[in-house]
Design an enzyme around this catalytic site. Structure first.
Site, short mmCIF file in Angstrom:
data_model
loop_
_atom_site.label_atom_id
_atom_site.label_comp_id
_atom_site.label_asym_id
_atom_site.label_seq_id
_atom_site.Cartn_x
_atom_site.Cartn_y
_atom_site.Cartn_z
NE ARG A 105 -3.66 -0.12 2.40
CZ ARG A 105 -4.48 -0.82 3.48
NH1 ARG A 105 -4.42 -0.08 4.61
NH2 ARG A 105 -5.28 -1.70 3.43
CE LYS A 125 -7.02 -1.33 10.57
NZ LYS A 125 -8.02 -1.93 9.58
CE LYS A 184 -8.16 2.66 8.70
NZ LYS A 184 -9.40 1.97 7.76
CB CYS A 242 -12.25 -2.49 3.63
SG CYS A 242 -11.34 -3.38 4.79
CB CYS A 280 -15.34 -9.95 6.26
SG CYS A 280 -14.16 -8.77 6.42
CB CYS A 302 -13.72 -4.09 0.22
SG CYS A 302 -14.23 -5.69 0.69
CB CYS A 334 -9.02 -9.73 1.29
SG CYS A 334 -9.16 -9.49 3.13
NE ARG A 372 -3.47 1.42 9.24
CZ ARG A 372 -4.09 0.23 8.90
NH1 ARG A 372 -4.68 0.10 8.06
NH2 ARG A 372 -3.64 -0.90 9.65
FE1 SRM Z 1 -9.50 -2.38 5.32
C1 SRM Z 1 -8.05 -4.90 6.98
C2 SRM Z 1 -8.44 -3.69 2.39
C3 SRM Z 1 -10.02 0.69 3.79
C4 SRM Z 1 -11.42 -1.42 7.99
N1 SRM Z 1 -8.45 -3.92 4.76
C5 SRM Z 1 -7.89 -4.80 5.69
C6 SRM Z 1 -6.97 -5.89 4.95
C7 SRM Z 1 -5.48 -5.20 4.96
C8 SRM Z 1 -7.09 -7.28 5.33
C9 SRM Z 1 -6.24 -8.10 6.47
O1 SRM Z 1 -5.97 -7.43 7.44
O2 SRM Z 1 -5.64 -8.91 6.05
C10 SRM Z 1 -7.68 -5.50 3.51
C11 SRM Z 1 -6.61 -6.00 2.45
C12 SRM Z 1 -7.17 -6.46 1.07
C13 SRM Z 1 -6.47 -6.66 0.02
O3 SRM Z 1 -6.26 -7.66 -0.65
O4 SRM Z 1 -6.25 -5.38 -0.46
C14 SRM Z 1 -7.99 -4.36 3.39
N2 SRM Z 1 -9.13 -1.59 3.48
C15 SRM Z 1 -8.88 -2.31 2.42
C16 SRM Z 1 -9.06 -1.43 0.85
C17 SRM Z 1 -7.79 -1.63 0.08
C18 SRM Z 1 -10.28 -1.61 0.64
C19 SRM Z 1 -10.39 -1.05 -0.90
O5 SRM Z 1 -11.03 -1.79 -1.81
O6 SRM Z 1 -10.06 0.07 -1.24
C20 SRM Z 1 -8.78 -0.02 1.78
C21 SRM Z 1 -7.50 0.32 1.85
C22 SRM Z 1 -7.50 2.10 2.47
C23 SRM Z 1 -6.10 2.67 2.46
O7 SRM Z 1 -5.64 2.85 1.44
O8 SRM Z 1 -5.51 2.72 3.55
C24 SRM Z 1 -9.15 -0.22 3.12
N3 SRM Z 1 -10.49 -0.59 5.87
C25 SRM Z 1 -10.62 0.48 5.16
C26 SRM Z 1 -11.64 1.21 5.60
C27 SRM Z 1 -12.45 2.69 4.98
C28 SRM Z 1 -11.83 3.66 5.69
O9 SRM Z 1 -10.85 3.67 6.53
O10 SRM Z 1 -12.42 4.82 5.29
C29 SRM Z 1 -12.10 0.63 6.84
C30 SRM Z 1 -13.28 1.09 7.69
C31 SRM Z 1 -12.91 2.19 8.49
C32 SRM Z 1 -12.30 1.75 9.95
O11 SRM Z 1 -11.02 1.60 10.05
O12 SRM Z 1 -13.03 1.63 10.87
C33 SRM Z 1 -11.29 -0.51 7.09
N4 SRM Z 1 -9.63 -3.15 7.12
C34 SRM Z 1 -10.56 -2.58 7.96
C35 SRM Z 1 -10.55 -3.47 9.41
C36 SRM Z 1 -11.49 -3.36 10.50
C37 SRM Z 1 -10.77 -2.53 11.62
C38 SRM Z 1 -11.62 -2.35 13.00
O13 SRM Z 1 -11.62 -1.42 13.56
O14 SRM Z 1 -12.16 -3.48 13.33
C39 SRM Z 1 -9.54 -4.55 8.97
C40 SRM Z 1 -9.44 -5.79 9.92
C41 SRM Z 1 -8.33 -5.47 11.05
O15 SRM Z 1 -7.88 -4.26 11.05
O16 SRM Z 1 -8.19 -6.32 11.82
C42 SRM Z 1 -8.88 -4.19 7.61
FE1 SF4 Z 2 -11.11 -7.97 3.18
FE2 SF4 Z 2 -13.24 -7.57 4.77
FE3 SF4 Z 2 -11.79 -5.59 4.15
FE4 SF4 Z 2 -13.31 -6.65 2.22
S1 SF4 Z 2 -13.97 -5.51 4.11
S2 SF4 Z 2 -11.11 -5.95 2.06
S3 SF4 Z 2 -13.13 -8.53 2.81
S4 SF4 Z 2 -10.99 -7.18 5.37
#
Ligand code: SRM
Ligand code: SF4
Length: 585
Positions: A71, A217, A219, A488, A484, A439, A445, A140
């Protein structure tokens, strides 16, 4: 230190070094050690494996098809044409020809093998972008409203995003040592302007974070009303620009405690919208960020990662006590929040002229996937534009792209390229598709329970038939899917949200606010993919026939009684009414 396993890993890592160097040198496996997988996130790198190939590889007694997701941080989503060309080249060379624009204005590469990791990271840094702190328990990529045409103050908001980013970037030399051979490359920029609050913490190596970094994390986002395209309320820390009416920013309303992630079946986890903490002047905004980060550092839950985000710290402490802690560190009181109004959280497409007579074109990029497919050479088209473009590129928080700051005499050339590559066709898409977001999910993922970006486009094909019949082609309705409940693509802020539970099964959520100001509510549990059209068709038709003038879909479903409004994150799971799918044609 007492705490979750991740706290021990951080403590033992010597400021994020761990055994990453040894792991990279080990050619007997495509993977790195379990502990290093946690540490590599702080460097912007996730170990993954191709889940489509898991069974086949297991049968053949081969290790999973390991590769890495990288990333790239892009503060405020602003990249130069040169940087775009470099990302395009790296996508071709190391990442299977695809570039991903994320929901947080960053670039992602998938499928980079271990042997290519170092070179890829070094080349990203050579383009003056970096990957440090793109993931991990730190601040981040800092987001910013990317629409320079919207108001004259955009540059000031972007400047704040950059300053916060520079201030909160980890200072450890680990990144430089591991990926840039410790000296030759450009050093990642960490500056403190204004200076750090009140001296250092835990030695000088990480004066803001200390050796345990943050509990989870973190943000940050800067929003410029009336556009909430960055979904400010979904962030740990947000700044809402308050304009002074004179072409400047009087200050910012500060918001804290937003987040989307939750776990199915665990009602103690829930999405939450941020609260307003107070108002600060532009001069104090960076110091406020440092203070909020430090309060989370010291008060966040380090025992249970499911309860560790700032949103739970704010819930536990209460907003008043939280504010008092922030003010103590700041040495001054925050002001009272001021009036503002948001009117949407989506993107506006097509051409817009700004106050200087420059042009900006917002391009729909379905689910942020930039690649060439049969009949649509999007990646090639954007490369050709980058070769002649003299302005910049802006990644939006809705996974789209703005070709920004085009001088009047350059517009015809860019327009011709957009036309040649069939990129000017927004009118051919429904308002539903133009406001869709999914996402990544499968196959990369590791947490995905169901498909997302590979499925939403075909589901929208089905729903579009209902939308067209109902006469809603031009109506913007936000629709978001995740594989899930982690959220994201911020599905709980989509007027229609789908969240994967199992292969081919999704929870359906309805009733979020069109401006990203109200969470949705569960409408149907575990709906099968093949039933979704039949479940939603009656609701969509009812909306078309019975909506009030100007009424948004998310508001209508509440008024019409399909779901109750979610007023507070902690009530997200309340008031769910179990119903059998009544399928309509
Ligand atoms: Fe996310 C984890 C992809 C924005 C909440 N996110 C992941 C991971 C890294 C999976 C992992 O931990 O193994 C995913 C990688 C998938 C892949 O193959 O690329 C992933 N998140 C993404 C992206 C690429 C989705 C997309 O299609 O664009 C976004 C990358 C953002 C960036 O450039 O930094 C992405 N993730 C978000 C957002 C949206 C936002 O921030 O506005 C959220 C919800 C907001 C938040 O943080 O509450 C988000 N991602 C999560 C979470 C749940 C966090 C939590 O508080 O429970 C996880 C899992 C974790 O952290 O344990 C996660
Ligand atoms: Fe993966 Fe769940 Fe985030 Fe989708 S929402 S990229 S399935 S961690």
């Amino acid at each position: 230190m007492a705490g979750s396993k991740n706290e021990d890993i951080k403590e033992a890592s010597n400021y994020l070094r761990g055994s990453l160097l040894d792991g990279l040198a080990d050619t007997s496996t495509g993977a790195i050690s379990k502990d290093d997988q946690q540490l590599s996130k702080f460097h912007g790198i996730y170990q993954q494996d191709d889940r489509d190939l898991r069974r086949e590889r297991r049968k053949a007694k081969l290790e999973p098809a390991y590769s890495f997701m990288i990333r790239v941080r892009v503060p405020g989503g602003v990249a130069t044409p040169g940087q775009w060309l470099e990302m395009d080249r790296l996508a071709g060379q190391y990442a299977g020809g695809a570039l991903k624009l994320t929901t947080r204005q960053a670039f992602q590469f998938h499928g980079v093998i271990k042997a290519d990791l170092k070179e890829t990271i070094a080349e990203i840094n050579a383009s003056l972008l970096d990957t440090v702190a793109a993931c991990g328990d730190v601040n981040r990529n800092v987001m910013c409203n990317p629409n320079p045409y919207q108001s004259e103050v955009h540059g000031q908001a972007q400047d704040l995003a950059q300053k916060i980013s520079d201030h909160l970037t980890p200072r450890t030399g680990a990144y430089h040592e591991i990926w840039l051979d410790g000296g030759d490359g450009e050093k990642v920029k960490v500056t403190h302007d204004p200076p750090l609050l009140g001296g250092s913490f835990d030695g000088d190596e990480e004066p803001i974070y200390g050796k345990h970094y943050l509990p989870r994390k973190f943000k940050i986002v800067v929003a410029v009303p009336p556009s909430n395209d960055v979904d400010v309320f979904a962030h740990d820390l947000g700044y809402i620009a308050i304009l002074d009416g004179d072409g400047g920013i009087a200050g910012y309303n500060v918001t804290v405690g937003g987040g989307m992630g939750m776990s199915h079946g665990k009602t103690e986890t829930f999405p939450r919208l941020a609260d307003q903490l107070g108002f600060c002047t532009p001069e104090r905004a960076v110091a406020v960020a440092e203070a909020v980060v430090k309060v989370q550092r010291d008060h966040g839950n380090r025992e249970n990662r499911l309860n560790a985000r700032l949103k739970y710290t704010v819930e536990r402490m209460g907003i008043e006590a939280f504010r008092a802690e922030v003010e103590k560190l700041l040495g001054e009181e925050l002001g009272e929040p001021r009036e503002f109004a948001f009117d949407h959280n989506g993107d506006r497409y097509g051409w817009v002229e700004d106050h200087r007579g420059h042009w900006h074109f917002t391009l729909f990029v379905e689910n942020g996937r930039v690649y060439d497919s049969e009949g649509y050479a999007l990646r090639t088209g954007l490369r050709e534009i980058a070769e002649v473009h003299r302005g910049d590129f802006r990644l939006t928080a809705n996974q789209n792209l703005i070709i920004a700051d085009i001088a009047p005499d350059a517009k015809a050339e860019i327009e011709a390229l957009l036309e040649r590559h069939k990129m000017i066709d927004a009118g051919e898409r429904t308002g539903l598709r133009l406001n869709s977001m999914a996402c990544v999910a499968l196959p990369t993922c590791g947490l995905a329970l169901a498909e997302s970006q590979r499925y939403l486009p075909t589901l929208i094909d089905e729903l579009d038939e209902v939308i067209e019949e109902a006469g809603l082609r031009e109506d913007a309705i936000t629709i978001r899917m995740t594989g899930c409940p982690n959220g994201c693509a911020r599905p709980y802020l989509g007027e229609i949200g789908f969240v994967g539970r199992a292969p081919g099964k999704y929870n359906i959520y309805l009733g979020a606010g069109f401006a990203g100001d109200r969470l949705s509510k569960l409408y149907m549990k575990s709906a099968k993919s093949e039933d979704i059209r039949g479940i939603l068709a009656p609701v969509i038709r009812d909306y078309a026939e019975n909506r009030a003038d100007g009424e948004r879909f998310g508001d209508f479903v509440i008024r019409a009684g399909y779901v109750k409004a979610t007023e507070e994150g902690r009530d997200f799971h309340a008031d769910f009414i179990e119903r059998e799918p009544a399928l309509a044609p």
